[in-house]
Design a protein around this motif. Structure first.
Motif, PDB file in Angstrom:
ATOM      1  N   PHE A   1       0.840  -1.202   0.000  1.00 23.10           N
ATOM      2  CA  PHE A   1       0.000   0.000   0.000  1.00 23.10           C
ATOM      3  C   PHE A   1       0.871   1.247   0.000  1.00 23.10           C
ATOM      4  O   PHE A   1       0.610   2.205  -0.731  1.00 23.10           O
ATOM      5  CB  PHE A   1      -0.920  -0.010   1.227  1.00 23.10           C
ATOM      6  CG  PHE A   1      -1.920   1.114   1.254  1.00 23.10           C
ATOM      7  CD1 PHE A   1      -3.199   0.922   0.758  1.00 23.10           C
ATOM      8  CD2 PHE A   1      -1.588   2.364   1.760  1.00 23.10           C
ATOM      9  CE1 PHE A   1      -4.129   1.949   0.768  1.00 23.10           C
ATOM     10  CE2 PHE A   1      -2.501   3.398   1.781  1.00 23.10           C
ATOM     11  CZ  PHE A   1      -3.782   3.187   1.278  1.00 23.10           C
ATOM     12  N   ARG A   2       1.923   1.236   0.823  1.00 25.59           N
ATOM     13  CA  ARG A   2       2.794   2.401   0.935  1.00 25.59           C
ATOM     14  C   ARG A   2       3.488   2.708  -0.399  1.00 25.59           C
ATOM     15  O   ARG A   2       3.609   3.869  -0.798  1.00 25.59           O
ATOM     16  CB  ARG A   2       3.828   2.166   2.041  1.00 25.59           C
ATOM     17  CG  ARG A   2       4.724   3.372   2.297  1.00 25.59           C
ATOM     18  CD  ARG A   2       5.459   3.229   3.619  1.00 25.59           C
ATOM     19  NE  ARG A   2       6.230   2.004   3.709  1.00 25.59           N
ATOM     20  CZ  ARG A   2       5.904   0.958   4.475  1.00 25.59           C
ATOM     21  NH1 ARG A   2       4.805   1.003   5.204  1.00 25.59           N
ATOM     22  NH2 ARG A   2       6.658  -0.115   4.512  1.00 25.59           N
ATOM     23  N   GLN A   3       3.919   1.648  -1.110  1.00 30.72           N
ATOM     24  CA  GLN A   3       4.577   1.865  -2.394  1.00 30.72           C
ATOM     25  C   GLN A   3       3.615   2.448  -3.416  1.00 30.72           C
ATOM     26  O   GLN A   3       3.956   3.383  -4.155  1.00 30.72           O
ATOM     27  CB  GLN A   3       5.164   0.546  -2.915  1.00 30.72           C
ATOM     28  CG  GLN A   3       5.996   0.703  -4.188  1.00 30.72           C
ATOM     29  CD  GLN A   3       7.199   1.604  -3.983  1.00 30.72           C
ATOM     30  OE1 GLN A   3       8.032   1.351  -3.114  1.00 30.72           O
ATOM     31  NE2 GLN A   3       7.292   2.667  -4.769  1.00 30.72           N
ATOM     32  N   MET A   4       2.388   1.915  -3.468  1.00 27.10           N
ATOM     33  CA  MET A   4       1.393   2.455  -4.401  1.00 27.10           C
ATOM     34  C   MET A   4       1.061   3.896  -4.038  1.00 27.10           C
ATOM     35  O   MET A   4       0.863   4.742  -4.919  1.00 27.10           O
ATOM     36  CB  MET A   4       0.128   1.586  -4.371  1.00 27.10           C
ATOM     37  CG  MET A   4       0.317   0.193  -4.951  1.00 27.10           C
ATOM     38  SD  MET A   4      -1.238  -0.714  -5.220  1.00 27.10           S
ATOM     39  CE  MET A   4      -1.862  -0.863  -3.546  1.00 27.10           C
ATOM     40  N   LYS A   5       1.005   4.157  -2.745  1.00 27.19           N
ATOM     41  CA  LYS A   5       0.698   5.506  -2.267  1.00 27.19           C
ATOM     42  C   LYS A   5       1.796   6.487  -2.686  1.00 27.19           C
ATOM     43  O   LYS A   5       1.518   7.571  -3.221  1.00 27.19           O
ATOM     44  CB  LYS A   5       0.555   5.470  -0.746  1.00 27.19           C
ATOM     45  CG  LYS A   5       0.280   6.804  -0.081  1.00 27.19           C
ATOM     46  CD  LYS A   5       0.068   6.587   1.416  1.00 27.19           C
ATOM     47  CE  LYS A   5      -0.139   7.897   2.162  1.00 27.19           C
ATOM     48  NZ  LYS A   5      -0.407   7.670   3.604  1.00 27.19           N
ATOM     49  N   GLU A   6       3.047   6.110  -2.473  1.00 27.33           N
ATOM     50  CA  GLU A   6       4.160   6.979  -2.830  1.00 27.33           C
ATOM     51  C   GLU A   6       4.223   7.224  -4.327  1.00 27.33           C
ATOM     52  O   GLU A   6       4.474   8.354  -4.774  1.00 27.33           O
ATOM     53  CB  GLU A   6       5.469   6.369  -2.324  1.00 27.33           C
ATOM     54  CG  GLU A   6       5.594   6.373  -0.809  1.00 27.33           C
ATOM     55  CD  GLU A   6       6.830   5.625  -0.327  1.00 27.33           C
ATOM     56  OE1 GLU A   6       7.525   5.034  -1.195  1.00 27.33           O
ATOM     57  OE2 GLU A   6       7.093   5.626   0.887  1.00 27.33           O
ATOM     58  N   ASP A   7       3.997   6.177  -5.121  1.00 31.44           N
ATOM     59  CA  ASP A   7       4.022   6.325  -6.578  1.00 31.44           C
ATOM     60  C   ASP A   7       2.917   7.256  -7.052  1.00 31.44           C
ATOM     61  O   ASP A   7       3.122   8.086  -7.951  1.00 31.44           O
ATOM     62  CB  ASP A   7       3.877   4.960  -7.252  1.00 31.44           C
ATOM     63  CG  ASP A   7       5.103   4.074  -7.052  1.00 31.44           C
ATOM     64  OD1 ASP A   7       6.152   4.608  -6.640  1.00 31.44           O
ATOM     65  OD2 ASP A   7       5.004   2.862  -7.301  1.00 31.44           O
ATOM     66  N   SER A   8       1.736   7.127  -6.469  1.00 35.98           N
ATOM     67  CA  SER A   8       0.601   7.965  -6.862  1.00 35.98           C
ATOM     68  C   SER A   8       0.855   9.418  -6.501  1.00 35.98           C
ATOM     69  O   SER A   8       0.632  10.326  -7.314  1.00 35.98           O
ATOM     70  CB  SER A   8      -0.682   7.477  -6.185  1.00 35.98           C
ATOM     71  OG  SER A   8      -0.992   6.157  -6.570  1.00 35.98           O
TER      72      SER A   8
END
Length: 349
Positions: free
Chosen positions: A187-194
């Motif tokens: 979730f954190r990786q998707m959040k940072e990418d977004s």
């Protein structure tokens, strides 16, 4: 709708694009341009709907509560979309989008606390079938029953995707080391990418809401608890089910949520339901949600078939039976995750 102090309700907005717009997935009005034009939504795209929702999010101090159908955003019959709807492709494209079954980019799906409202097909399908035949079909404008609109498969596909990507998680894993190491990391990786794509130097300049979206997602702490509500629980124990639901989504329970007998509530409901004329007459005519006097008994298959044949004829009975049987497995899968009604003594502990 009974909590305007805390919630801003939007009723089935994606149906506009699904049925009538240039990006429509439904074939219901494919050959009826007049009906599409009459609806007033013939030019509405998925991006327009999402822009409206985001506008509500950013301009109001209340949470936005959206009631909608999963099949409005998930292609029917198990088909996989080629990607997000064209009008939404200015939003970040994440690795998760390769398996995303919806027309909505994963970056946007992460912004919401998802609730899955389910009802057994043996009750939902006959009720919907009734809306597609005379005399009610003259009011609804739906002149044929389409099994693909049952929506159970699409609801399950959406649920499984959100679960697999760690956007929703079981309560037992909600605050555990396992979630922090696995689901939380994803979730954190998707959040940072977004956030980077929305507000970074290479962001799409056409997306004026990018920085605001980045801030909104930054305030999203992480995955949310799986939240499934079964309609039977809501009818048998409205207060207990609503207490459990409010606790799951972080909203204070208010007994007034179970009544809407004032003029303002009635007016709000009529305005919200007006677009889907005929489908919500029972709700519009009601004033409160109270426990039904007797829990519904499960009829035998023979009793069901007899009742459906008497009401809808032999052909109708066969269509309903086939559609019900096709969707039971998906309902039962989701039922395993349903919230348990919360008793008053539990709430006060």
């Amino acid at each position: 709708m009974t909590r305007p102090d805390a919630l801003n309700c939007v009723h089935e907005p994606f149906g506009d694009a699904f049925y009538y717009g240039p990006e429509r997935m439904s074939t219901r009005y494919d050959h009826d341009e007049a009906a599409r034009e009459k609806s007033g939504y013939s030019e509405v795209r998925y991006g327009d709907v999402m822009d409206r929702i985001l506008k509500e999010m950013f301009e109001n101090n209340t949470r936005v509560f959206i009631k909608d159908m999963a099949y409005y955003i998930v292609p029917p019959n198990g088909d996989r979309p080629s990607g997000p709807a064209y009008s939404l492709r200015r939003h970040p494209h994440l690795f998760a989008d390769e398996s995303n079954p919806t027309l909505i980019p994963t970056s946007l799906l992460m912004l919401f606390h998802w609730t899955f409202l389910i009802r057994h097909p043996r009750k939902a399908i006959p009720s919907y079938y009734r809306c597609t035949i005379p005399p009610l079909s003259k009011k609804t404008g739906f002149d044929k029953f389409m099994p693909s609109e049952a929506g159970y498969l699409e609801l399950r596909r959406l649920f499984e995707f959100l679960h697999a990507k760690g956007i929703i998680v079981e309560e037992s894993k909600y605050d555990t080391q396992e979630l922090r190491e696995l689901g939380g990391t994803m979730f954190r990786q998707m959040k940072e990418d977004s956030m980077s794509a929305w507000s970074g130097p290479d962001r799409d300049e056409r997306l004026e809401q990018g920085p605001a979206l980045s801030r909104q997602l930054e305030d999203t702490p992480g995955p949310v608890k799986i939240t499934v509500v079964d309609a039977d629980d809501l009818l048998d124990d409205p207060e207990g089910t609503l207490r459990a639901y409010c606790e799951a989504i972080g909203l204070d329970f208010d007994p007034k949520m179970l009544k809407w007998d004032d003029e303002e509530s009635e007016r709000t409901a009529k305005e919200a339901f007006e677009k889907w004329n005929g489908f919500h007459d029972d709700a519009i005519g009601s004033t409160e949600l109270k426990p039904r006097e007797h829990k519904a008994k499960t009829p035998t298959k023979e009793e069901e078939d007899k009742e459906w044949k008497e009401k809808y004829g032999e052909e109708g009975q066969k269509i309903i039976r086939e559609t019900v049987d096709k969707n039971v497995a998906d309902y039962e899968y989701l039922k395993k995750f349903a919230l348990k009604p919360k008793k008053l003594e539990q709430s006060s502990q």
